[in-house]
Design an enzyme around this catalytic site. Structure first.
Site: not given
Length: 633
Positions: A321, A350, A369
């Site tokens: 994370r 993000e 990601h």
């Protein structure tokens, strides 16, 4: 729990024997529970009960006496609908609002009617939701309180195809009797493989060399890398992904150490990994791979202070994370050379802002990601969430449930303050533990005047488990999944009930937690046999801490807590109080306990705010204070 006048429920209470211990993993009790609404069901109006510091705020309707799968529920409904034995239409309708792997869709089609409607606006989702029994989403669909209200009681299950459930309003789901399940395991290998890919590409400057060649350059000398063989990698978080990364790193010839407060040392040793403390891990590592959840405890855990403790030239990989790293501190460490390189798949925001310095540094490798982005992982997630949703619609309590079924308010009405006490004792206990061993065994002792059949402690055990695990884990603990999660993490919780001669009007006299085979951040919390021991009770409806180790105290468990061991002499309360007052830190409660006059004493101080580092340093510098610890509640 949502109820229907047409549904019958039989909730079995466990038979408890005085002063006898039993493991939390026992499931001998039989239970019948239909926790999903029939079409005519409505939720029971219940008062809310907030639990400080919790992800999920439990209220009386949240706690069920059943921990098992449904066993032959009996439902009789005469409303003209074609319902099965669980109270549903024969073929439930399942809305899939984001793309799902074909294998998962096939499984769903074999059970119900499927509606695949993608890119729905919030208004369109609210319009559709009252016509479906289940909803499956990924991360893009926001399942808000408005969605649950628009469902008018029909929505039984929300399935999140993935791990995180930030886009689902859990409180609203529970209030409306809707179970929320996720798919936490299917992307494990994909995430581990991506971590190794970033590790290798960072060490050999693959991304930088590729970009250089595509710009027409040939710079062999500039992109000399480092070898992995013989290097030490610290795996921070030794859960599913972390342990798989460790296996692969060992295959590359690396020396693997790990830090995880819940992993038993023997489990790590089985794959050749040494468990160490957090400080030991970051100080020894050539590479640090992060696999910890984002919690209040882990938020920005890599910061200026922790970077200063690392080897100069350390390299960092993060596929966990983004928020576990203070990104501004990381930039400073990269620019100063403390951190030689970083490889990041996740970010605090993000996508990251276009002006982020992380995007501008050549010694940083970035991916958007991609940890779970393999064809195989996507299919696995689809199957896992489909199975969880189908099981829930059949009335089964899923092991991946992240909230609890609703129950009548009276089940928890008198236990409400003890529920808060249980969780807060768990939160205190886990913060007292230090070292690399991990918590393996916790004993809970209940002092009560109640007969065995009149006291069901499963909700209290679940809240203790919640307090122990949630502060340092991404797990969401409730009555449904508490025992499963504890077992999965190698945490054995045993219970002992001790009869006391007092009024049975009060269900619990006190709750005591004992943690064995661990080191303590606060030595005074240890009994003579080396066991961490804390005890609490409810006074005037408020949880209080009444024992730390062998010392008696009396402090309200509100706000935060400072524990100090001191020489028992005049003026100590005033000195510490003045230090806190000077920093505008309000004291809400204070208690001093001692064993022998004018020797040693424990001062327990409740504070509303979290003291800054300078304030805590000043407390530690008081000459008569031998040790102290700050604990968040």
């Amino acid at each position: 729990m949502a109820s229907s006048s047409s549904a019958s429920q039989i909730l079995a209470s466990p038979s408890l024997t005085s002063t006898s211990s039993h493991s939390s993993s026992s499931t001998n009790e039989s239970a019948h529970l239909s926790f999903l609404n029939s079409s005519s069901a409505s939720t029971i109006p219940i008062p809310k009960l907030s639990v400080s510091g919790s992800r999920i705020r439990f209220q009386p309707g949240l706690v069920s006496n059943a921990l098992k799968t449904v066993e032959s529920p009996s439902v009789s409904v005469s409303n003209g609908l074609d319902l099965d034995s669980a109270g549903f239409r024969t073929k439930p309708t399942i809305l899939v609002s984001e793309k799902l792997g074909e294998a998962g869709l096939e499984l769903l089609r074999g059970f119900g009617d499927i509606k695949c409607l993608y890119d729905l606006s919030p208004e369109q989702l609210c319009s559709e939701i009252s016509q479906v029994d289940a909803l499956i989403v990924r991360s893009g669909t926001k399942v808000t309180r408005q969605v649950f209200e628009a469902a008018n009681g029909r929505l039984k299950v929300v399935g999140r195809a993935g791990v995180g459930i930030d886009n689902v309003d859990l409180q609203a789901a529970t209030e409306h009797g809707c179970l929320v399940v996720n798919a936490p395991t299917a992307n494990t290998i994909a995430a581990a493989e991506h971590a190794i890919a970033l590790l290798a590409s960072m060490a050999r400057n693959v991304a930088q060399a590729d970009a250089s060649m595509k710009s027409g350059k040939w710079q062999r000398n500039k992109y000399v890398g480092v070898s992995l063989v013989g290097k030490t990698i610290a795996v921070m978080g030794f859960g599913k992904v972390g342990s798989e990364v460790a296996r692969r790193a060992k295959g590359l010839g690396m020396h693997v150490i790990a830090h995880d407060p819940y992993t038993p040392a023997d489990r790590a040793r089985a794959i050749g990994v040494e468990l160490v403390s957090f400080d030991e891990a970051i100080a020894a590592a050539d590479f640090i791979s992060l696999h910890m959840p984002l919690t209040p405890t882990t938020s920005k855990i890599l910061n200026d202070d922790t970077f200063a403790k690392m080897k100069k030239g350390v390299r960092i990989i993060n596929v966990a994370r983004g928020g576990v790293i203070d990104e501004e501190a990381l930039v400073r460490a990269l620019e100063s050379g403390v951190v030689a390189q970083a490889a990041l798949d996740v970010f605090a925001q993000e996508p990251p802002p276009k002006d982020s310095k992380l995007l501008q540094l050549e010694n940083v490798t970035l991916t958007p990601h991609l940890g779970a982005s393999t064809k195989e992982a996507q299919e696995g997630v689809a199957v896992e969430i489909a199975e969880a949703v189908v099981g829930a619609l059949r009335g089964e309590l899923s092991a991946t449930a992240v909230n609890a079924p609703m129950v009548p308010a009276e089940v928890l009405s008198e236990l409400a303050p003890y529920v808060m006490l249980a969780e807060k004792l768990g939160r205190l206990a886990v913060q007292l533990v230090t070292g690399g061993k991990g918590i393996q065994s916790v004993k809970v002792v209940y002092n009560s005047a109640r007969d065995p059949d009149d006291l069901d402690t499963r909700v209290l055990r679940a809240m203790i488990t919640k307090g122990l695990i949630e502060p340092i884990s991404s797990s969401f603990i409730n009555l449904v999944n508490a025992d499963f999660t504890a077992k999965q993490k190698g945490l054995r919780i045993s219970e002992e009930r001790v009869n006391v001669d007092s009024s049975p009007d009060s269900p619990i006299g006190s709750i005591q937690l004992q943690i064995s085979d661990v080191d303590s951040r606060f030595a005074s919390a240890l009994l003579e046999n080396g066991i961490i021991c804390i005890e609490g009770r409810v006074k005037y409806g408020i949880p209080h801490l009444t024992q730390v180790g062998s010392f008696s105290v009396d402090v309200s468990l509100e706000g935060n807590l400072i524990l100090c061991r001191q020489v028992d002499q005049p003026g100590m309360i005033g000195q510490v109080g003045n230090i806190l007052g000077e920093s505008n830190c309000n004291v809400n409660f204070m208690s001093v306990g001692r064993t022998v006059k004018r020797t040693k004493a424990i001062m327990a101080i409740g504070v509303d705010e979290e003291p800054d580092k300078d304030t805590l340093k000043k407390i530690g510098e008081v000459q008569a204070i031998e040790e102290f610890v700050f604990l968040k509640l």
